[in-house]
Every structure is written in structure tokens, then in C-alpha cells.
Scaffold this motif. Sequence first.
Motif, PDB file in Angstrom:
ATOM      1  N   SER A   2      14.796   4.245 -15.258  1.00  0.00           N
ATOM      2  CA  SER A   2      13.356   4.348 -15.485  1.00  0.00           C
ATOM      3  C   SER A   2      12.574   4.386 -14.175  1.00  0.00           C
ATOM      4  CB  SER A   2      12.869   3.172 -16.331  1.00  0.00           C
ATOM      5  OG  SER A   2      13.059   1.983 -15.625  1.00  0.00           O
ATOM      6  N   GLU A   3      11.326   4.840 -14.277  1.00  0.00           N
ATOM      7  CA  GLU A   3      10.459   4.878 -13.106  1.00  0.00           C
ATOM      8  C   GLU A   3       9.996   3.477 -12.751  1.00  0.00           C
ATOM      9  OE1 GLU A   3       7.211   7.586 -13.273  1.00  0.00           O
ATOM     10  OE2 GLU A   3       8.346   9.027 -14.426  1.00  0.00           O
ATOM     11  N   ARG A   4       9.545   3.307 -11.510  1.00  0.00           N
ATOM     12  CA  ARG A   4       8.983   2.019 -11.085  1.00  0.00           C
ATOM     13  C   ARG A   4       7.608   1.852 -11.693  1.00  0.00           C
ATOM     14  NH1 ARG A   4      11.339  -0.221  -5.895  1.00  0.00           N
ATOM     15  NH2 ARG A   4      13.247   0.938  -5.730  1.00  0.00           N
ATOM     16  N   ALA A   5       7.207   0.631 -11.866  1.00  0.00           N
ATOM     17  CA  ALA A   5       5.906   0.335 -12.457  1.00  0.00           C
ATOM     18  C   ALA A   5       4.781   0.657 -11.481  1.00  0.00           C
ATOM     19  CB  ALA A   5       5.834  -1.133 -12.854  1.00  0.00           C
ATOM     20  N   ALA A   6       3.675   1.107 -12.014  1.00  0.00           N
ATOM     21  CA  ALA A   6       2.493   1.407 -11.213  1.00  0.00           C
ATOM     22  C   ALA A   6       1.640   0.148 -11.091  1.00  0.00           C
ATOM     23  CB  ALA A   6       1.689   2.514 -11.872  1.00  0.00           C
ATOM     24  N   ALA A  23       0.614  10.876   0.285  1.00  0.00           N
ATOM     25  CA  ALA A  23       1.236  10.371   1.511  1.00  0.00           C
ATOM     26  C   ALA A  23       2.714  10.033   1.328  1.00  0.00           C
ATOM     27  CB  ALA A  23       0.494   9.145   2.020  1.00  0.00           C
ATOM     28  N   GLY A  24       3.179   9.932   0.086  1.00  0.00           N
ATOM     29  CA  GLY A  24       4.596   9.676  -0.134  1.00  0.00           C
ATOM     30  C   GLY A  24       4.843   8.654  -1.227  1.00  0.00           C
ATOM     31  N   HIS A  25       6.117   8.310  -1.396  1.00  0.00           N
ATOM     32  CA  HIS A  25       6.533   7.387  -2.448  1.00  0.00           C
ATOM     33  C   HIS A  25       5.937   5.998  -2.234  1.00  0.00           C
ATOM     34  CE1 HIS A  25       9.032   5.827  -5.626  1.00  0.00           C
ATOM     35  NE2 HIS A  25       9.414   4.848  -4.824  1.00  0.00           N
ATOM     36  N   CYS A  33     -12.998   1.811  -3.833  1.00  0.00           N
ATOM     37  CA  CYS A  33     -13.269   1.317  -2.474  1.00  0.00           C
ATOM     38  C   CYS A  33     -12.825   2.302  -1.402  1.00  0.00           C
ATOM     39  CB  CYS A  33     -12.626  -0.052  -2.260  1.00  0.00           C
ATOM     40  SG  CYS A  33     -10.824  -0.046  -2.213  1.00  0.00           S
ATOM     41  N   ASN A  34     -12.238   3.448  -1.835  1.00  0.00           N
ATOM     42  CA  ASN A  34     -11.837   4.515  -0.919  1.00  0.00           C
ATOM     43  C   ASN A  34     -10.785   4.051   0.083  1.00  0.00           C
ATOM     44  OD1 ASN A  34     -12.022   7.228  -0.293  1.00  0.00           O
ATOM     45  ND2 ASN A  34     -13.396   6.845   1.426  1.00  0.00           N
ATOM     46  N   ARG A  35      -9.853   3.202  -0.367  1.00  0.00           N
ATOM     47  CA  ARG A  35      -8.770   2.720   0.491  1.00  0.00           C
ATOM     48  C   ARG A  35      -7.443   3.258  -0.014  1.00  0.00           C
ATOM     49  NH1 ARG A  35     -10.942  -3.385   0.854  1.00  0.00           N
ATOM     50  NH2 ARG A  35     -12.280  -3.088   2.660  1.00  0.00           N
ATOM     51  N   ALA A  36      -6.505   3.382   0.897  1.00  0.00           N
ATOM     52  CA  ALA A  36      -5.149   3.781   0.554  1.00  0.00           C
ATOM     53  C   ALA A  36      -4.211   2.642   0.933  1.00  0.00           C
ATOM     54  CB  ALA A  36      -4.761   5.052   1.294  1.00  0.00           C
ATOM     55  N   PHE A  37      -3.185   2.430   0.131  1.00  0.00           N
ATOM     56  CA  PHE A  37      -2.216   1.379   0.412  1.00  0.00           C
ATOM     57  C   PHE A  37      -0.847   1.813  -0.072  1.00  0.00           C
ATOM     58  CE2 PHE A  37      -4.205   0.538  -3.639  1.00  0.00           C
ATOM     59  CZ  PHE A  37      -3.159   0.188  -4.480  1.00  0.00           C
ATOM     60  N   ARG A  38       0.186   1.131   0.408  1.00  0.00           N
ATOM     61  CA  ARG A  38       1.555   1.456   0.035  1.00  0.00           C
ATOM     62  C   ARG A  38       2.231   0.208  -0.518  1.00  0.00           C
ATOM     63  NH1 ARG A  38       4.644   5.609   1.590  1.00  0.00           N
ATOM     64  NH2 ARG A  38       3.202   6.116   3.264  1.00  0.00           N
ATOM     65  N   LEU A  39       2.976   0.381  -1.587  1.00  0.00           N
ATOM     66  CA  LEU A  39       3.761  -0.693  -2.183  1.00  0.00           C
ATOM     67  C   LEU A  39       5.235  -0.407  -1.928  1.00  0.00           C
ATOM     68  CD1 LEU A  39       2.005  -0.965  -5.654  1.00  0.00           C
ATOM     69  CD2 LEU A  39       1.611  -2.345  -3.625  1.00  0.00           C
ATOM     70  N   SER A  40       5.972  -1.440  -1.557  1.00  0.00           N
ATOM     71  CA  SER A  40       7.404  -1.253  -1.349  1.00  0.00           C
ATOM     72  C   SER A  40       8.144  -2.548  -1.666  1.00  0.00           C
ATOM     73  CB  SER A  40       7.692  -0.821   0.089  1.00  0.00           C
ATOM     74  OG  SER A  40       7.338  -1.836   0.991  1.00  0.00           O
ATOM     75  N   PHE A  41       9.373  -2.400  -2.081  1.00  0.00           N
ATOM     76  CA  PHE A  41      10.243  -3.525  -2.378  1.00  0.00           C
ATOM     77  C   PHE A  41      11.044  -3.844  -1.123  1.00  0.00           C
ATOM     78  CE2 PHE A  41      14.418  -5.019  -3.939  1.00  0.00           C
ATOM     79  CZ  PHE A  41      13.996  -6.176  -4.534  1.00  0.00           C
ATOM     80  N   LEU A  42      10.966  -5.062  -0.646  1.00  0.00           N
ATOM     81  CA  LEU A  42      11.654  -5.443   0.592  1.00  0.00           C
ATOM     82  C   LEU A  42      13.071  -5.933   0.357  1.00  0.00           C
ATOM     83  CD1 LEU A  42       8.733  -7.290   2.412  1.00  0.00           C
ATOM     84  CD2 LEU A  42       9.488  -4.909   2.674  1.00  0.00           C
ATOM     85  N   GLY A  43      13.325  -6.589  -0.758  1.00  0.00           N
ATOM     86  CA  GLY A  43      14.661  -7.084  -1.046  1.00  0.00           C
ATOM     87  C   GLY A  43      14.608  -8.447  -1.718  1.00  0.00           C
TER      88      GLY A  43
END
Length: 68
Positions: A2-6, A23-25, A33-43
Motif C-alpha cells: 500500500s501507499e504511505r499515508a498522507a 520537489a519529490g517523494h 501558509c505557502n510553505r513546503a515541507f518534507r516528511l521522511s521515515f528515519l528508522g
Amino acid sequence: MSERAAPFYCPYCGEEDLRPSEAGHGAWECADCNRAFRLSFLGLLASGIARASASPSHEGGDGGADGS
């Protein structure tokens, strides 16, 4: 698989108007608020497992001391 949750809301302003970014995955844009951010799983944290197994044995020791 399945896809990752939004994300449900922006971590900066709390609004829900989010869109995937080009900008990518894992990159998201908030239209409010016109901001961009990235979510990632570190471990996984290995120390979290040690703390969970240490707590029950510690509590069991306190229970025996109160009963005496």
C-alpha cells in the motif's frame, strides 16, 4: 504493498489544504501558509525496545517490595 499515508494537516499552520509537491517523494505544499515541507521515515529506535522490556521487570520489583 500500500501507499504511505498522507499528512492530515500542515505542521506550521495546522490547516488541511495540502498538496503533494513536485520537489519529490515525501514533499508537500500548504496552500494556506505557502510553505513546503518534507516528511521522511528515519528508522526504528533500538533503545525504545530496551525501555519497553525494562519497565515491566522494574514495576514487578516494586510490587514485591510493597507486599513485604
